[in-house]
Design a protein around this motif. Structure first.
Motif, PDB file in Angstrom:
ATOM      1  N   PHE A 242       0.769  -1.313   0.024  1.00 42.08           N
ATOM      2  CA  PHE A 242       0.062  -0.046  -0.085  1.00 42.08           C
ATOM      3  C   PHE A 242       0.951   1.353  -0.016  1.00 42.08           C
ATOM      4  CE2 PHE A 242      -3.362  -2.619   2.523  1.00 42.08           C
ATOM      5  CZ  PHE A 242      -4.021  -2.970   1.118  1.00 42.08           C
ATOM      6  N   LEU A 243       1.835   1.203   0.726  1.00 47.69           N
ATOM      7  CA  LEU A 243       2.800   2.335   0.842  1.00 47.69           C
ATOM      8  C   LEU A 243       3.423   2.675  -0.599  1.00 47.69           C
ATOM      9  CD1 LEU A 243       4.829   1.955   4.093  1.00 47.69           C
ATOM     10  CD2 LEU A 243       2.885   3.512   3.827  1.00 47.69           C
TER      11      LEU A 243
ATOM     12  N   LEU B 163       2.223   1.850  -3.445  1.00 50.29           N
ATOM     13  CA  LEU B 163       1.132   2.344  -4.426  1.00 50.29           C
ATOM     14  C   LEU B 163       0.728   3.857  -4.064  1.00 50.29           C
ATOM     15  CD1 LEU B 163      -1.313  -0.858  -4.449  1.00 50.29           C
ATOM     16  CD2 LEU B 163       0.468  -0.209  -6.017  1.00 50.29           C
ATOM     17  N   GLY B 164       0.848   4.126  -2.907  1.00 54.01           N
ATOM     18  CA  GLY B 164       0.481   5.294  -2.363  1.00 54.01           C
ATOM     19  C   GLY B 164       1.470   6.360  -3.055  1.00 54.01           C
ATOM     20  N   VAL B 165       2.966   6.022  -3.130  1.00 54.38           N
ATOM     21  CA  VAL B 165       3.768   6.961  -3.474  1.00 54.38           C
ATOM     22  C   VAL B 165       3.557   6.794  -5.159  1.00 54.38           C
ATOM     23  CG1 VAL B 165       6.513   6.980  -4.276  1.00 54.38           C
ATOM     24  CG2 VAL B 165       5.764   6.368  -1.898  1.00 54.38           C
TER      25      VAL B 165
ATOM     26  N   ALA C 288       0.544   6.325  -6.945  1.00 57.96           N
ATOM     27  CA  ALA C 288      -0.628   7.203  -7.056  1.00 57.96           C
ATOM     28  C   ALA C 288      -0.339   8.862  -6.872  1.00 57.96           C
ATOM     29  CB  ALA C 288      -1.531   6.889  -6.159  1.00 57.96           C
ATOM     30  N   LEU C 289       0.510   9.012  -5.931  1.00 61.43           N
ATOM     31  CA  LEU C 289       0.608  10.504  -5.656  1.00 61.43           C
ATOM     32  C   LEU C 289       1.390  10.990  -6.768  1.00 61.43           C
ATOM     33  CD1 LEU C 289       0.454  12.998  -3.616  1.00 61.43           C
ATOM     34  CD2 LEU C 289       2.733  12.177  -2.670  1.00 61.43           C
TER      35      LEU C 289
ATOM     36  N   ASN D 219       1.646   9.947  -9.905  1.00 60.14           N
ATOM     37  CA  ASN D 219       0.611  10.192 -11.041  1.00 60.14           C
ATOM     38  C   ASN D 219      -0.397  11.300 -10.939  1.00 60.14           C
ATOM     39  OD1 ASN D 219       1.636   8.035 -12.239  1.00 60.14           O
ATOM     40  ND2 ASN D 219       0.326   6.424 -11.609  1.00 60.14           N
TER      41      ASN D 219
ATOM     42  N   LEU E   7       6.420  11.927   1.203  1.00 56.96           N
ATOM     43  CA  LEU E   7       5.926  10.973   1.433  1.00 56.96           C
ATOM     44  C   LEU E   7       6.768   9.446   1.854  1.00 56.96           C
ATOM     45  CD1 LEU E   7       3.091   9.595   1.913  1.00 56.96           C
ATOM     46  CD2 LEU E   7       3.129   8.981  -0.655  1.00 56.96           C
TER      47      LEU E   7
END
Lengths: 60, 237, 248
Positions: free
Chosen positions: C138-139, C141-143, C145-146, C148, C163
């Motif tokens: 998840f971490l 994917l967060g990076v 997604a941010l 993008n 982040l």
């Protein structure tokens, strides 16, 4: 050979893992390659900075 | 980048507390002006908590097992839902930029905002928890520990959440992106917080859990305002 | 060491050709080591007397799990360099590492599940390591997604930097908390510490596979960073002068 593939009865688990690894790596390499192709194509269409100005002799 | 070297912020170490006080009172005033919004957020918390027994079972033993976790997850969601309010409207109307240029250090102003956010979301959620615990067959001691854990834990949620809120300022997918960024970081708080009630029920006492939450709060208080301020500066540049 | 001016490579102009020269080397090392490692792991290493042949999954599970954690730290270090020195190449490296890290995490989770089914009797157990690995995914994917979600690459660099630094501080705390939670609920979890003593040949197979995974990651990250460089420096003279861009 079939004994090797059977993995002592654990063939499904072992080969699912190795297949997932192979698929993921294959997809990653393919995506990097195709991305590179489109990027290089786009870069070719971009006019380099040095000549972007329509009036390079200080008219701007 | 040159904003970092703002001479007004460099010399004004003594302006930290007034800065916190100023932005705290400003945000509290704004929050109180929109009391209805705060009420809706609390209602959201109450409704989410009340849905779980309907989705699972009214059986008291199971409810007592689930209760702390449900209340904590609902607290996480309530905090998450209110995070955009922290900076978004100030960012949208340009106030944030004005605030950043004020003589107070931006870190202090951000800290004040975070404190205001906690006072208007985390605190009411914590105070309401023992009452909602009754729905989950929670005894008085568990209810008390739950409220204590929420009192220590929800400030961490506001502190970490502020980083995410600042990072997603002005982005299209803001809300859901914020959830993706912040919820994984909330995991330790969730575990120690909900675990404190479990520990009481298991006869272990909640001291260990509450101390760990307290340690986490200290780390978050020291680190998070700086990270959040850095993120605000990135958004303003 | 001291005679090399590392900052020379802090510019895409110099880093790009360097990366290009290194990629084939790392890729070939990865391929050769993977071939040896697979041979050792699948053919030479004996069947484990407790787990049977199911244990052979760990030859890919353990290397990818190590890498998934290590790559996050490496990404955070590049991010810190980017934030501290404002160097473009560091930020681009951080950007290039994230997808590979996420994929390694995914493989570690997937192979962990397929190892867990025959060994523990379940695909998913809320084991401390597997749970942390899930949150690590998840971490990542967060990076990603941010990154993008932000159009301006310079802002994206710095936001993702903050982040990932917050994330890297949290990773050990998350692991500790999940472990704590796990011991509190001992009854509902399965002990994973029952890993059998491994024969030397098994350990060496795992180490060879780890190096293969390392070299593969370096190669693919360098390849990706080169793409990112062309993309972000598009229009710069040095990109226009690249052989692959110039010649159709």
């Amino acid at each position: 050979m079939s004994e090797f593939l059977a993995m002592g009865g654990y063939g499904f688990y072992v080969w699912s893992s190795y297949a997932a690894m192979a698929v993921v790596i294959g997809l990653e390499i393919r995506s990097v390659r195709s991305r590179r192709k489109t990027i290089v194509e786009e870069a070719r269409l971009t006019v380099p900075e040095a000549t972007t100005s329509l009036f390079p002799r200080g008219h701007a | 980048m040159t904003k970092h070297a703002n001479p007004a912020t460099a010399v004004s170490a003594g302006a930290i507390l007034p800065g916190i006080r100023w932005s705290l009172s400003r945000d509290l005033r704004i929050a109180l002006r929109s009391r209805a919004e705060l009420g809706v957020q609390l209602l959201f918390y109450i409704i989410v908590v009340s849905l779980f027994p309907l989705a699972t079972t009214p059986e008291r033993n199971l409810l007592a097992t689930m209760g702390p976790g449900v209340l904590w997850v609902a607290a996480l969601l309530a905090s998450l839902l209110s995070l955009p309010r922290l900076f978004a409207s100030d960012y949208a109307d340009g106030t944030l930029e004005q605030i950043a240029l004020s003589p107070y250090p931006l870190e202090a102003l951000v800290s004040g905002k975070i404190l205001a956010h906690w006072l208007t979301t985390g605190l009411p959620v914590a105070l309401l928890a023992p009452l909602l615990g009754v729905q989950y067959a929670m005894d008085a001691e568990s209810g008390f520990v739950l409220a204590a854990a929420l009192l220590v834990g929800t400030p961490i949620l506001s502190l970490l959440g502020a980083i995410g809120a600042a990072l997603t300022l002005g982005l299209r997918a803001g809300g859901s992106l914020l959830a993706l960024l912040i919820l994984p970081l909330y995991v330790p708080v969730l575990i120690f917080g909900a675990g404190s009630v479990d520990a009481v029920r298991a006869g272990l006492g909640a001291t260990a859990n509450l101390s760990l939450l307290g340690a986490g709060l200290l780390v978050a208080v020291v680190g998070a305002p700086f990270a959040a301020t850095a993120a605000v500066r990135i958004a303003l540049d | 060491m001291a005679s090399i001016n590392w900052f020379k490579y802090a510019s895409p102009v110099t880093f790009f050709p360097l990366a290009g020269r290194l990629i084939p080397w790392f890729a070939w090392m990865a391929a050769i080591l993977a071939a040896i490692g697979l041979y050792v792991g699948l053919v030479v290493a004996p069947t484990d007397f407790q787990q049977g042949d199911a244990y052979r999954i760990i030859f890919i599970h353990v290397p990818t799990a190590w890498l998934s954690m290590f790559l996050y730290v490496v990404m955070a270090i590049w991010s810190a360099l980017a934030l501290g020195f404002n160097t473009r190449v560091s930020a681009m490296m951080a950007q290039a590492i994230a997808p590979t890290g996420a994929l390694m995490t995914f493989i570690a989770l997937w192979t962990g599940a397929f190892w867990g089914r025959p060994t523990w009797g379940t695909y998913w157990a809320w084991d401390a390591r597997m749970t942390s690995e899930l949150i690590l995914l998840f971490l990542y994917l967060g990076v990603i997604a941010l990154r993008n979600a932000i159009d301006d690459p310079r802002r994206a660099d710095r936001a993702c930097g903050v982040l990932s630094l917050v994330g890297v501080v949290n990773v050990p705390i998350i692991y500790f908390s999940v472990k704590w939670w796990n011991t509190l609920h001992q009854g509902s979890s399965i002990s994973m510490t029952a890993a059998p003593k491994m024969a030397a040949i098994m350990v060496s197979g795992m180490l060879i596979m780890s190096f293969a995974a390392w070299f593969y990651s370096i190669a693919v990250v360098l390849a990706r960073v080169r793409t990112i460089m062309i993309d972000r420096e598009r229009g710069a003279a040095w990109v226009g002068n690249l052989a692959e861009v110039k010649n159709a």
